[in-house]
Every structure is written in C-alpha cells, then in structure tokens.
Design a protein around this motif. Structure first.
Motif, PDB file in Angstrom:
ATOM      1  N   SER A   1       0.843  -1.197   0.000  1.00  0.00           N
ATOM      2  CA  SER A   1       0.000   0.000   0.000  1.00  0.00           C
ATOM      3  C   SER A   1       0.876   1.243   0.000  1.00  0.00           C
ATOM      4  CB  SER A   1      -0.911   0.019   1.236  1.00  0.00           C
ATOM      5  OG  SER A   1      -0.132   0.252   2.404  1.00  0.00           O
ATOM      6  N   ARG A   2       0.253   2.376  -0.266  1.00  0.00           N
ATOM      7  CA  ARG A   2       0.965   3.651  -0.187  1.00  0.00           C
ATOM      8  C   ARG A   2       1.527   3.860   1.207  1.00  0.00           C
ATOM      9  NH1 ARG A   2      -1.391   9.419   1.311  1.00  0.00           N
ATOM     10  NH2 ARG A   2      -1.722   8.080   3.127  1.00  0.00           N
ATOM     11  N   ASP A   3       0.757   3.483   2.231  1.00  0.00           N
ATOM     12  CA  ASP A   3       1.217   3.686   3.600  1.00  0.00           C
ATOM     13  C   ASP A   3       2.460   2.858   3.904  1.00  0.00           C
ATOM     14  OD1 ASP A   3      -0.901   5.373   3.840  1.00  0.00           O
ATOM     15  OD2 ASP A   3      -1.896   4.295   5.470  1.00  0.00           O
ATOM     16  N   ASP A   4       2.541   1.663   3.343  1.00  0.00           N
ATOM     17  CA  ASP A   4       3.746   0.849   3.544  1.00  0.00           C
ATOM     18  C   ASP A   4       4.969   1.524   2.922  1.00  0.00           C
ATOM     19  OD1 ASP A   4       2.707  -1.503   4.924  1.00  0.00           O
ATOM     20  OD2 ASP A   4       1.615  -1.886   3.080  1.00  0.00           O
ATOM     21  N   LEU A   5       4.782   2.125   1.748  1.00  0.00           N
ATOM     22  CA  LEU A   5       5.882   2.838   1.105  1.00  0.00           C
ATOM     23  C   LEU A   5       6.254   4.076   1.899  1.00  0.00           C
ATOM     24  CD1 LEU A   5       7.880   3.310  -1.152  1.00  0.00           C
ATOM     25  CD2 LEU A   5       6.019   4.223  -2.571  1.00  0.00           C
ATOM     26  N   LEU A   6       5.260   4.821   2.368  1.00  0.00           N
ATOM     27  CA  LEU A   6       5.538   5.991   3.199  1.00  0.00           C
ATOM     28  C   LEU A   6       6.304   5.598   4.461  1.00  0.00           C
ATOM     29  CD1 LEU A   6       2.317   8.225   3.119  1.00  0.00           C
ATOM     30  CD2 LEU A   6       4.630   8.906   2.454  1.00  0.00           C
ATOM     31  N   THR A   7       5.895   4.529   5.086  1.00  0.00           N
ATOM     32  CA  THR A   7       6.574   4.083   6.302  1.00  0.00           C
ATOM     33  C   THR A   7       8.038   3.762   6.024  1.00  0.00           C
ATOM     34  OG1 THR A   7       4.538   3.235   7.294  1.00  0.00           O
ATOM     35  CG2 THR A   7       6.614   2.316   8.108  1.00  0.00           C
ATOM     36  N   ALA A   8       8.297   3.090   4.897  1.00  0.00           N
ATOM     37  CA  ALA A   8       9.679   2.769   4.536  1.00  0.00           C
ATOM     38  C   ALA A   8      10.498   4.035   4.322  1.00  0.00           C
ATOM     39  CB  ALA A   8       9.705   1.902   3.281  1.00  0.00           C
ATOM     40  N   LEU A   9       9.904   5.031   3.662  1.00  0.00           N
ATOM     41  CA  LEU A   9      10.610   6.296   3.426  1.00  0.00           C
ATOM     42  C   LEU A   9      10.854   7.038   4.736  1.00  0.00           C
ATOM     43  CD1 LEU A   9       8.678   7.578   0.267  1.00  0.00           C
ATOM     44  CD2 LEU A   9      10.915   6.448   0.337  1.00  0.00           C
ATOM     45  N   ILE A  10       9.889   6.997   5.626  1.00  0.00           N
ATOM     46  CA  ILE A  10      10.021   7.669   6.921  1.00  0.00           C
ATOM     47  C   ILE A  10      11.122   7.015   7.748  1.00  0.00           C
ATOM     48  CG2 ILE A  10       8.842   7.971   9.145  1.00  0.00           C
ATOM     49  CD1 ILE A  10       6.265   8.500   7.463  1.00  0.00           C
ATOM     50  N   ILE A  11      11.139   5.703   7.775  1.00  0.00           N
ATOM     51  CA  ILE A  11      12.187   4.998   8.521  1.00  0.00           C
ATOM     52  C   ILE A  11      13.560   5.315   7.941  1.00  0.00           C
ATOM     53  CG2 ILE A  11      13.156   2.701   8.944  1.00  0.00           C
ATOM     54  CD1 ILE A  11      10.286   1.724   9.399  1.00  0.00           C
ATOM     55  N   ASP A  12      13.664   5.329   6.620  1.00  0.00           N
ATOM     56  CA  ASP A  12      14.943   5.677   5.987  1.00  0.00           C
ATOM     57  C   ASP A  12      15.384   7.083   6.380  1.00  0.00           C
ATOM     58  OD1 ASP A  12      15.064   3.228   4.766  1.00  0.00           O
ATOM     59  OD2 ASP A  12      14.630   3.960   2.745  1.00  0.00           O
ATOM     60  N   ALA A  13      14.433   8.017   6.395  1.00  0.00           N
ATOM     61  CA  ALA A  13      14.779   9.399   6.733  1.00  0.00           C
ATOM     62  C   ALA A  13      15.229   9.514   8.183  1.00  0.00           C
ATOM     63  CB  ALA A  13      13.584  10.309   6.467  1.00  0.00           C
ATOM     64  N   TYR A  14      14.489   8.895   9.088  1.00  0.00           N
ATOM     65  CA  TYR A  14      14.896   8.928  10.496  1.00  0.00           C
ATOM     66  C   TYR A  14      16.273   8.286  10.688  1.00  0.00           C
ATOM     67  CZ  TYR A  14      10.402  10.490  12.468  1.00  0.00           C
ATOM     68  OH  TYR A  14       9.292  11.211  12.828  1.00  0.00           O
ATOM     69  N   ASP A  15      16.502   7.177   9.999  1.00  0.00           N
ATOM     70  CA  ASP A  15      17.804   6.518  10.124  1.00  0.00           C
ATOM     71  C   ASP A  15      18.927   7.387   9.566  1.00  0.00           C
ATOM     72  OD1 ASP A  15      16.958   4.266  11.450  1.00  0.00           O
ATOM     73  OD2 ASP A  15      16.755   3.039   9.652  1.00  0.00           O
TER      74      ASP A  15
END
Length: 234
Positions: free
Chosen positions: A57-71
């Motif tokens: 889903s879009r939310d799964d992709l957003l979550t992956a991008l958010i985790i990458d950014a925080y990391d």
C-alpha cells in the motif's frame, strides 16, 4: 542460499531501492500527500501488481521512506558525535553543538525527506510503532551527551518549576532514568527548539530575516546546550 536465491535477493534489493528513489522524486515534485503507487510503477515501467509485491500500500511505502529518513538523520548525528568525542570526550557543549549542526546539515541537504518526518502530517496516514525507535536515534545522541556531562560534572540542570515535577519525573523514567527530572524536561525543550530552528530555515520563515544562517544556527545550538545546563570545557 543458492546462486538463484542470491540473485533474486539482490534483484529485490535493487528494485526496492529504485521504488524508493522514484518515490522520493515524487515527494520533491508533488509532496507526500500526492504520493501514488500507480504513478511510481508507471515511472519505473512496472505494472502496479508487480509493485504491490514490494509495498502492498501507499502507507507501507511511506513508512519505509520515513524509517529511511529517520535513520539517515540519526546516522548523521551519530557520526558527528563520534568525531567530536574522539577529538575531546570532555568537551560536552562542543559535542552537542556539532551534533546539532550535523542534524541541520542533513535537513538542508534533504529538505523533502525532512518535511516528510518533521513537516505537516500526511492526510490519511498514521505512522506505525515501527517508526518509533528510528525516530529516537538523533535524540538519543543528545541524551547521551547530557548523560556523559552529568557523570563528568559538566552540566548544571536548570531549576524545575514545582508544577512540572510530575511530568518531569514521567519523562525521566521513560527517557533517562539515571538523569535528574529537571534535565529530562530541559532535553525535551531543547529537542523541540532545535527542530523549530531548522523548520524556520527550511520552510522560509527566516527569509529576509537571517542572512548568515550558518553562524546564526551554530550560536543558537550552543545556546540550547547552555539552556540544558551544559558547561563550557574548562
């Protein structure tokens, strides 16, 4: 793992990276609210059903991008801390300032990823608990500096108003049980003010106000460290 399995794993990693890269391009062009899996698939020459095997889903992709950014911002803070600690482990205020500068530098270089994690919430999206530990990385670096300074007698926590004591004790229990409650409150205030400074710069509030932003930020970050109670190196 067989050679075929290894090739498939590498292909999955490469395709996942390509999907994220295209999604970041869309973030820059359209903003997070308009991120679309179908649009990402179209730009990559994939059918939507194939992309859904990577991100359901879009939310799964957003979550992956958010985790990458925080990391990414957490890693920038950790590298700056390691470098400053190696130079002088007792210069706590200098280490604090170096970490703050590294966080700002990452934000300036990656404004769209910064906006994704510290800008306006994405309509219809709620970040899962999976993001919490990643979001904490940068803050924990600053907590570690305060902890080292506390044990090194290089910090003088500000006075704690009586009305804030219950909240301060709760924060200290969650954030750093080994530190005084007054210091926990000061750290949370500094964390919020740090990102207020960065957001003002990135979102245009400093336009026609602050010209030498690098010097201004360094001074402000050092002031935040002093407000937390960090003492200059003797």
């Amino acid at each position: 793992m067989t050679a075929v399995q290894g090739a498939r794993a590498r292909a999955r990693i490469e395709i996942t990276a390509a999907i994220k890269d295209e999604a970041r391009r869309q973030l820059a062009a359209e903003g997070a609210a308009k991120l679309s899996l179908r649009a990402v698939a179209r730009e990559l020459g994939m059918v939507s059903s194939a992309l859904y095997r990577y991100f359901p889903s879009r939310d799964d992709l957003l979550t992956a991008l958010i985790i990458d950014a925080y990391d990414a911002v957490g890693a920038a803070a950790e590298r700056a801390h390691a470098t400053a600690e190696a130079a002088d482990p007792h210069a706590h205020l200098a280490r604090w300032t170096a970490v703050c500068r590294a966080i700002r530098a990452w934000a300036v270089e990656n404004p769209h990823e910064y906006a994704l994690i510290y800008g306006s919430p994405v309509p219809g999206y709620t970040a899962p608990r999976d993001t919490v530990d990643h979001a904490a990385r940068g803050g924990l670096v600053l907590v570690s500096i305060a902890r080292a300074a506390y044990h090194d007698k290089g910090i003088a926590p500000p006075p704690l108003p009586a009305g804030l004591r219950p909240e301060a004790e709760r924060l200290a229990a969650d954030l750093a049980p080994d530190l005084p409650p007054a210091l926990a409150i000061a750290l949370v205030c500094a964390w919020a003010e740090l990102f207020g400074l960065i957001s003002f710069e990135l979102f245009g509030q400093f336009n026609n106000v602050i010209e030498d932003r690098d010097t201004f930020f360094t001074t402000a970050a050092e002031r935040l460290g002093r407000e937390v109670g960090l003492l200059p190196r003797p």
